[in-house]
Design a protein around this motif. Sequence first.
Motif, mmCIF file in Angstrom:
data_model
loop_
_atom_site.group_PDB
_atom_site.id
_atom_site.type_symbol
_atom_site.label_atom_id
_atom_site.label_comp_id
_atom_site.label_asym_id
_atom_site.label_seq_id
_atom_site.Cartn_x
_atom_site.Cartn_y
_atom_site.Cartn_z
ATOM 1 N N LEU A 284 0.855 -1.190 0.000
ATOM 2 C CA LEU A 284 0.000 0.000 0.000
ATOM 3 C C LEU A 284 0.884 1.230 0.000
ATOM 4 O O LEU A 284 1.931 1.266 0.658
ATOM 5 C CB LEU A 284 -0.902 0.020 1.231
ATOM 6 C CG LEU A 284 -1.751 -1.218 1.516
ATOM 7 C CD1 LEU A 284 -2.566 -1.009 2.786
ATOM 8 C CD2 LEU A 284 -2.669 -1.528 0.354
ATOM 9 N N ALA A 285 0.465 2.244 -0.724
ATOM 10 C CA ALA A 285 1.215 3.497 -0.779
ATOM 11 C C ALA A 285 0.264 4.665 -0.547
ATOM 12 O O ALA A 285 -0.884 4.649 -1.003
ATOM 13 C CB ALA A 285 1.908 3.649 -2.130
ATOM 14 N N GLN A 286 0.777 5.655 0.170
ATOM 15 C CA GLN A 286 -0.041 6.813 0.474
ATOM 16 C C GLN A 286 0.859 8.025 0.696
ATOM 17 O O GLN A 286 1.890 7.926 1.374
ATOM 18 C CB GLN A 286 -0.873 6.536 1.727
ATOM 19 C CG GLN A 286 -1.868 7.639 2.068
ATOM 20 C CD GLN A 286 -2.667 7.294 3.304
ATOM 21 O OE1 GLN A 286 -2.104 7.214 4.393
ATOM 22 N NE2 GLN A 286 -3.958 7.056 3.131
ATOM 23 N N THR A 287 0.495 9.144 0.115
ATOM 24 C CA THR A 287 1.241 10.380 0.335
ATOM 25 C C THR A 287 0.624 11.148 1.492
ATOM 26 O O THR A 287 -0.553 10.968 1.826
ATOM 27 C CB THR A 287 1.235 11.262 -0.918
ATOM 28 O OG1 THR A 287 -0.125 11.517 -1.296
ATOM 29 C CG2 THR A 287 1.965 10.593 -2.066
ATOM 30 N N SER A 288 1.442 11.980 2.115
ATOM 31 C CA SER A 288 0.947 12.812 3.209
ATOM 32 C C SER A 288 0.012 13.878 2.653
ATOM 33 O O SER A 288 0.005 14.146 1.447
ATOM 34 C CB SER A 288 2.123 13.470 3.928
ATOM 35 O OG SER A 288 2.830 14.309 3.035
ATOM 36 N N PRO A 289 -0.798 14.495 3.507
ATOM 37 C CA PRO A 289 -1.747 15.503 3.016
ATOM 38 C C PRO A 289 -1.098 16.628 2.216
ATOM 39 O O PRO A 289 -1.694 17.138 1.266
ATOM 40 C CB PRO A 289 -2.380 16.035 4.310
ATOM 41 C CG PRO A 289 -2.276 14.886 5.264
ATOM 42 C CD PRO A 289 -0.972 14.222 4.939
ATOM 43 N N ASP A 290 0.156 17.011 2.564
ATOM 44 C CA ASP A 290 0.803 18.101 1.822
ATOM 45 C C ASP A 290 1.632 17.578 0.643
ATOM 46 O O ASP A 290 2.282 18.358 -0.057
ATOM 47 C CB ASP A 290 1.684 18.938 2.758
ATOM 48 C CG ASP A 290 2.815 18.118 3.386
ATOM 49 O OD1 ASP A 290 2.961 16.927 3.027
ATOM 50 O OD2 ASP A 290 3.526 18.673 4.236
ATOM 51 N N GLY A 291 1.647 16.279 0.446
ATOM 52 C CA GLY A 291 2.354 15.703 -0.692
ATOM 53 C C GLY A 291 3.858 15.614 -0.536
ATOM 54 O O GLY A 291 4.561 15.276 -1.493
ATOM 55 N N SER A 292 4.396 15.865 0.660
ATOM 56 C CA SER A 292 5.847 15.892 0.825
ATOM 57 C C SER A 292 6.432 14.547 1.250
ATOM 58 O O SER A 292 7.637 14.325 1.125
ATOM 59 C CB SER A 292 6.231 16.948 1.866
ATOM 60 O OG SER A 292 5.655 16.624 3.123
ATOM 61 N N THR A 338 -3.008 -3.523 8.656
ATOM 62 C CA THR A 338 -1.898 -2.882 7.950
ATOM 63 C C THR A 338 -0.726 -2.713 8.903
ATOM 64 O O THR A 338 -0.903 -2.539 10.115
ATOM 65 C CB THR A 338 -2.291 -1.501 7.398
ATOM 66 O OG1 THR A 338 -2.693 -0.656 8.476
ATOM 67 C CG2 THR A 338 -3.421 -1.631 6.399
ATOM 68 N N THR A 339 0.483 -2.778 8.352
ATOM 69 C CA THR A 339 1.699 -2.520 9.125
ATOM 70 C C THR A 339 2.589 -1.590 8.320
ATOM 71 O O THR A 339 2.596 -1.637 7.080
ATOM 72 C CB THR A 339 2.453 -3.827 9.423
ATOM 73 O OG1 THR A 339 2.703 -4.524 8.189
ATOM 74 C CG2 THR A 339 1.657 -4.723 10.350
ATOM 75 N N LEU A 340 3.336 -0.758 9.019
ATOM 76 C CA LEU A 340 4.232 0.183 8.351
ATOM 77 C C LEU A 340 5.416 -0.566 7.756
ATOM 78 O O LEU A 340 6.130 -1.301 8.450
ATOM 79 C CB LEU A 340 4.722 1.223 9.343
ATOM 80 C CG LEU A 340 5.692 2.278 8.806
ATOM 81 C CD1 LEU A 340 5.007 3.133 7.736
ATOM 82 C CD2 LEU A 340 6.228 3.150 9.930
ATOM 83 N N ALA A 341 5.605 -0.413 6.464
ATOM 84 C CA ALA A 341 6.764 -1.035 5.794
ATOM 85 C C ALA A 341 7.946 -0.055 5.750
ATOM 86 O O ALA A 341 9.056 -0.413 6.081
ATOM 87 C CB ALA A 341 6.375 -1.470 4.387
ATOM 88 N N SER A 342 7.691 1.190 5.333
ATOM 89 C CA SER A 342 8.763 2.183 5.305
ATOM 90 C C SER A 342 8.146 3.576 5.153
ATOM 91 O O SER A 342 6.967 3.729 4.848
ATOM 92 C CB SER A 342 9.732 1.906 4.138
ATOM 93 O OG SER A 342 9.064 2.079 2.895
ATOM 94 N N TRP A 343 8.967 4.568 5.404
ATOM 95 C CA TRP A 343 8.556 5.948 5.271
ATOM 96 C C TRP A 343 9.717 6.728 4.723
ATOM 97 O O TRP A 343 10.874 6.510 5.108
ATOM 98 C CB TRP A 343 8.150 6.516 6.632
ATOM 99 C CG TRP A 343 7.836 7.977 6.630
ATOM 100 C CD1 TRP A 343 6.625 8.550 6.425
ATOM 101 C CD2 TRP A 343 8.764 9.048 6.854
ATOM 102 N NE1 TRP A 343 6.716 9.916 6.489
ATOM 103 C CE2 TRP A 343 8.033 10.253 6.760
ATOM 104 C CE3 TRP A 343 10.132 9.116 7.102
ATOM 105 C CZ2 TRP A 343 8.629 11.495 6.907
ATOM 106 C CZ3 TRP A 343 10.700 10.362 7.251
ATOM 107 C CH2 TRP A 343 9.956 11.522 7.164
ATOM 108 N N ARG A 344 9.456 7.537 3.752
ATOM 109 C CA ARG A 344 10.552 8.353 3.226
ATOM 110 C C ARG A 344 10.000 9.688 2.722
ATOM 111 O O ARG A 344 8.836 9.798 2.326
ATOM 112 C CB ARG A 344 11.299 7.629 2.091
ATOM 113 C CG ARG A 344 10.487 7.437 0.812
ATOM 114 C CD ARG A 344 11.396 6.807 -0.263
ATOM 115 N NE ARG A 344 10.728 6.673 -1.536
ATOM 116 C CZ ARG A 344 10.045 5.589 -1.911
ATOM 117 N NH1 ARG A 344 9.935 4.576 -1.094
ATOM 118 N NH2 ARG A 344 9.471 5.549 -3.106
ATOM 119 N N SER A 345 10.880 10.652 2.727
ATOM 120 C CA SER A 345 10.525 11.971 2.238
ATOM 121 C C SER A 345 10.570 11.962 0.730
ATOM 122 O O SER A 345 11.499 11.405 0.118
ATOM 123 C CB SER A 345 11.486 13.025 2.782
ATOM 124 O OG SER A 345 11.221 14.283 2.189
ATOM 125 N N SER A 346 9.564 12.538 0.115
ATOM 126 C CA SER A 346 9.542 12.610 -1.351
ATOM 127 C C SER A 346 10.025 13.974 -1.860
ATOM 128 O O SER A 346 9.907 14.267 -3.024
ATOM 129 C CB SER A 346 8.127 12.344 -1.858
ATOM 130 O OG SER A 346 7.212 13.283 -1.304
#
Length: 347
Positions: A284-292, A338-346
């Motif tokens: 699953l992929a999801q962007t933050s509300p501000d898209g960053s 759901t479980t967190l796989a990774s998080w990174r800044s775009s």
Amino acid sequence: MGDKVRYGSGNDAVLRWVLYNAWGQRCYWCERPTDFNAIQIDHLLPKDARKNNLDDLKRAYGLPNDFDIHDPANLAPICIPCNGRRGKGNRVYAAVPLILGRFETAREHRDTVIQQVRTFGASMGIAEHLLAAGQADLHDERVRTAFVEHAPAIIQRLALVDETKVDFLTIWYVDVTLEDEIQLSIGVSLNAHGRAAAQILENMCRIDLERVLEERADELVGQIREGVREALEAIDGPAGPPTAGPPVVDFIRIDIDSLGYQNVGAAVEFTFHGNFESSMAASLAQTSPDGSDLLELQGDAVVFGTFSFVVSWHFSADPADAYTGECVIEDWKPDLSTTLASWRSSS
């Protein structure tokens, strides 16, 4: 046995036998017909749950504080594999739909289970002998010989009491290869009517049962995958619903429970009914509300359900001209996480 029918209060072998028959001689978890010797008593709300967690579960299910966890309303027959590492094990479940359905069934069986356990000892000894026969080891050659020689007379006696009870299930497995090289053994359990339908299908209509099951199983798996993807994408995340990749099958079980047939004009129509269980995972992929930022999750799903499909054959047609309707999922119970796989800044 004591006045109160509950697990651990007396002869649990009798309670196990009564639960086994009340649930149709099937494991309540995988729903496959199972030999009595492979059946154990399972607690729907785990008997070893910590008090705080148990209180939470009681509230989730709307149970009173004095609910007896060893009461038949919380008991069901489970096969050894499902009660082990692949299946339910000792996990504690929340009030998700697939558990709620089984819990409701246990409550429906409760009065019958209590009544049959209480009357077991008043059967002039017959019930004890039947229980001994049900527990007998059929791998023992002497036991098998005794069954072959004497069981037909018992069946005839049963027919004198109620001829509708003289039926039995035969169980076999059809090995198929699905897309993605998934190897699957489809369980087929049929009563007398179902066996007659299978013989007509293969002998008179000359339709290959294995080919029909392989085609419909492929279609069913595709529908389950799409249903899982849609369910995962409906999860409300921090920034709204995520985007799901193609679900990958971790485990799949498909069983045919019944096969019926009827004449429809100049054709004969066969109706298959079955149930399935599957666990799948998807990215699953999801962007933050501000898209960053980009949030990557793993979505897991365990699903149970029932399905049906129809095969129709005209009396004048070749086997290749048989019509097979699409597989229809009739009931669908997903349990998502759901479980967190990774998080990174775009950025």
